[in-house]
Write a protein that holds these residues in place. Structure first.
Motif, mmCIF file in Angstrom:
data_model
loop_
_atom_site.group_PDB
_atom_site.id
_atom_site.type_symbol
_atom_site.label_atom_id
_atom_site.label_comp_id
_atom_site.label_asym_id
_atom_site.label_seq_id
_atom_site.Cartn_x
_atom_site.Cartn_y
_atom_site.Cartn_z
ATOM 1 N N ILE A 23 39.865 -7.976 -5.719
ATOM 2 C CA ILE A 23 41.225 -7.914 -6.142
ATOM 3 C C ILE A 23 42.180 -8.994 -5.625
ATOM 4 C CG2 ILE A 23 43.032 -6.104 -5.946
ATOM 5 C CD1 ILE A 23 40.612 -5.142 -7.445
ATOM 6 N N ALA A 61 40.600 -0.882 -3.144
ATOM 7 C CA ALA A 61 41.319 -1.426 -4.331
ATOM 8 C C ALA A 61 40.185 -1.742 -5.278
ATOM 9 C CB ALA A 61 41.964 -2.666 -3.913
ATOM 10 N N ARG A 94 44.183 -3.534 -11.938
ATOM 11 C CA ARG A 94 44.349 -4.249 -10.678
ATOM 12 C C ARG A 94 45.631 -3.901 -9.840
ATOM 13 N NH1 ARG A 94 41.439 -8.058 -13.745
ATOM 14 N NH2 ARG A 94 43.311 -8.990 -14.342
ATOM 15 N N THR A 98 45.481 -2.046 -6.349
ATOM 16 C CA THR A 98 46.023 -2.584 -5.242
ATOM 17 C C THR A 98 47.134 -1.838 -4.421
ATOM 18 O OG1 THR A 98 45.833 -4.759 -6.165
ATOM 19 C CG2 THR A 98 47.108 -4.723 -4.241
#
Length: 203
Positions: A23, A61, A94, A98
């Motif tokens: 990530i 993540a 993503r 995150t």
């Protein structure tokens, strides 16, 4: 021994998969994007529907992004999540992963100290039925370690339901899920309730 070997093999396979989902820094998700998840998983990834949905707060993540891709492809069957994931782009996945990984977790309050202590013993040392210690794969505090997810602070009802799914499903294509099935079939209903109760209280 067979279970331990299967877990090591699954760990190696999943580690390679997770490597593809490293990530990078990402912008915060838009309010509209977060709203797609908030109804089930809560505004900060701590669900208000503890019997139905997992917490996303504090989860890895890479693991969140991997699961979104698995839902979208059908590798992880779930009609509702497949529909949601199918509408997300790679960058949006993503961003969400995150964001939720950075949110503070909210463990559940203690409800039954005796049951939770029993669950802690199973988590740390394994079950009398031969299931290995959960801590061996998910870390000493249940915070997860690649490729295994965080299981601490998950709602007890959700964890219990997932353990039953792993136990009762005929088979899985995913190597990590297959390894979890080998663990779950060695846990009785009382073991599952105890582990789920304990994990819900762990920060």
């Amino acid at each position: 021994m067979q279970t331990a070997f299967s877990l090591r093999r699954a760990s190696a396979a999943l580690a390679l998969m997770l490597a593809a989902f490293t990530i990078p820094a990402a912008a915060a998700p838009s309010a509209a994007l977060l709203q797609r998840c908030a109804a089930c998983h809560g505004a900060t990834g701590n669900t208000a529907a503890a019997a139905l949905y997992p917490n996303l707060a504090g989860q890895s993540a890479a693991y969140i992004e991997l699961q979104l891709n698995n839902f979208r492809s059908g590798e992880r069957p779930h009609a509702q999540m497949r529909a949601v994931a199918g509408q997300l782009t790679g960058p949006e996945m993503r961003e969400l992963a995150t964001f939720y990984a950075a949110q503070p977790v909210k463990p559940q309050p203690s409800h039954d100290a005796g049951l939770e202590q029993q669950g802690r013993r199973i988590f740390e040392h394994g079950s009398t039925g031969g299931a290995p210690a959960c801590a061996g794969c998910h870390g000493p505090q249940g915070h997860g370690q690649a490729p295994f997810p965080r299981i601490a602070s998950q709602p007890a009802g959700y964890t219990l339901e997932q353990l039953k799914v792993y136990r009762d499903a005929p088979k899985f294509n995913n190597p990590l899920a297959t390894a979890m099935k080998e663990v779950a079939v060695k846990l009785g209903d009382a073991d599952m309730r105890a582990v789920a109760a304990y994990l819900a209280t762990v920060r």
